[in-house]
Design an enzyme around this catalytic site. Structure first.
Site, short mmCIF file in Angstrom:
data_model
loop_
_atom_site.label_atom_id
_atom_site.label_comp_id
_atom_site.label_asym_id
_atom_site.label_seq_id
_atom_site.Cartn_x
_atom_site.Cartn_y
_atom_site.Cartn_z
N GLY A 154 53.36 50.74 30.85
CA GLY A 154 52.30 49.98 30.21
C GLY A 154 52.20 50.28 28.73
N ASN B 128 46.58 51.37 17.16
CA ASN B 128 45.40 52.21 17.34
C ASN B 128 44.75 52.56 16.00
OD1 ASN B 128 47.08 54.16 16.25
ND2 ASN B 128 46.59 55.72 17.77
N LYS C 78 43.80 47.43 21.92
CA LYS C 78 44.95 47.80 21.09
C LYS C 78 45.90 46.64 20.84
CE LYS C 78 45.10 52.78 22.00
NZ LYS C 78 45.95 53.90 22.43
#
Length: 275
Positions: free
Chosen positions: A131, A88, A67
């Site tokens: 994250g 994405n 990504k």
């Protein structure tokens, strides 16, 4: 009439539900779409993307671990992709320039707000993890105007960096960061954006983040109740949801970006539950 080609790229990729989801969308909408899964070599993601578009491909979904590379590779980025720092969804614009988008945040918001009726405006929200998964959804979550959002992470500095980044865009919302051990509840909504459930682990938080009316959402999904959601149920939560609906909703948004048609999602999610 030939079908337009789309695919999901990742490594590994054989487990991906995206081809199934998009084939159901195509059946439902009558769009001429063919959607496959492509395993890109870890060392040649860019080559895989260029080969796909050079041979007439129309759009790609991107999953782990690519990504961030997809975001870097693109010549243009939507605002939500810019903030997410990851992409994405890829497609070519009218000038054949590669555009990166990120539909993950829209996916979780639509699943929570529209599918499960969870009120986000004015809510007190705890997000676990700092994250890429969390960075991808924070912007659209904050756009819903919760009263406050706490980002908790094992490494506090990463949570603090996210709070600074998104705080600049959402100055009217109380946005703070802390370590797992410093979390003080309870909250209206707890979102697990860590991958702990995949390993059968739990973030190191205490059960006082949960009341009986707290909604708990694990961005991971599985056929059984996820480890995190089971922990929440064991500590008094009643409404727990996994990330399958988010997966379908982010796919529907990507389909809309590519085709200009928005598929209906609830029947697709139900079908995946029983596959």
């Amino acid at each position: 009439m030939t079908n337009d080609l789309y695919a999901v790229v990742g490594n590994p990729i054989s487990h991906s539900k995206s081809p199934r989801i998009h084939s159901l969308f195509a059946q439902q909408t009558g769009e001429a779409v063919e959607y496959t899964a492509i395993q890109a070599p870890l060392e040649d993601f860019a080559g895989t993307v260029h080969h796909f578009f050079d041979h007439g491909g129309k759009g790609l979904n991107i999953t782990v671990p690519f990504k961030e590379q997809a975001w870097t590779l693109a010549e243009h980025r939507t605002h939500r992709a810019e903030l997410a720092g990851a992409a994405n969804t890829l497609y070519l614009d009218q000038e054949d320039q590669l555009v990166a988008d990120n539909t993950d945040g829209v996916g979780i918001v639509r699943d929570l707000r529209d599918n499960h009726g969870v009120p986000l405006k004015g809510a007190r929200v705890l997000v676990l993890g700092a994250g890429g998964a969390v960075r991808g959804v924070l912007g659209p979550l904050l756009d819903e105007q919760p009263a406050s959002v706490v980002v908790a992470n094992r490494t506090v500095a990463r949570a603090e960096a996210l709070a600074r980044l998104f705080g600049r865009e959402h100055s009217g919302i109380e946005l703070s960061a802390c370590g797992f051990e410093q979390v003080e509840g309870p909250f209206d909504l707890v979102i697990n954006g860590t991958s702990a459930s995949l390993k059968g682990d739990l973030p190191a938080i205490t059960a006082d983040v949960i009341r009986a009316d707290t909604v708990v959402y694990d961005m991971m999904y599985s056929l059984q109740t996820t480890t995190f959601n089971q922990w929440a149920l064991d500590h008094g939560a009643v409404r727990v949801f996994d990330g399958l609906g988010m997966l379908v909703e982010q796919a529907a948004e990507a389909f809309f970006v590519w085709r200009g048609v928005r598929p209906e999602t609830s029947a697709v999610t139900e079908e995946l539950r029983t596959d």
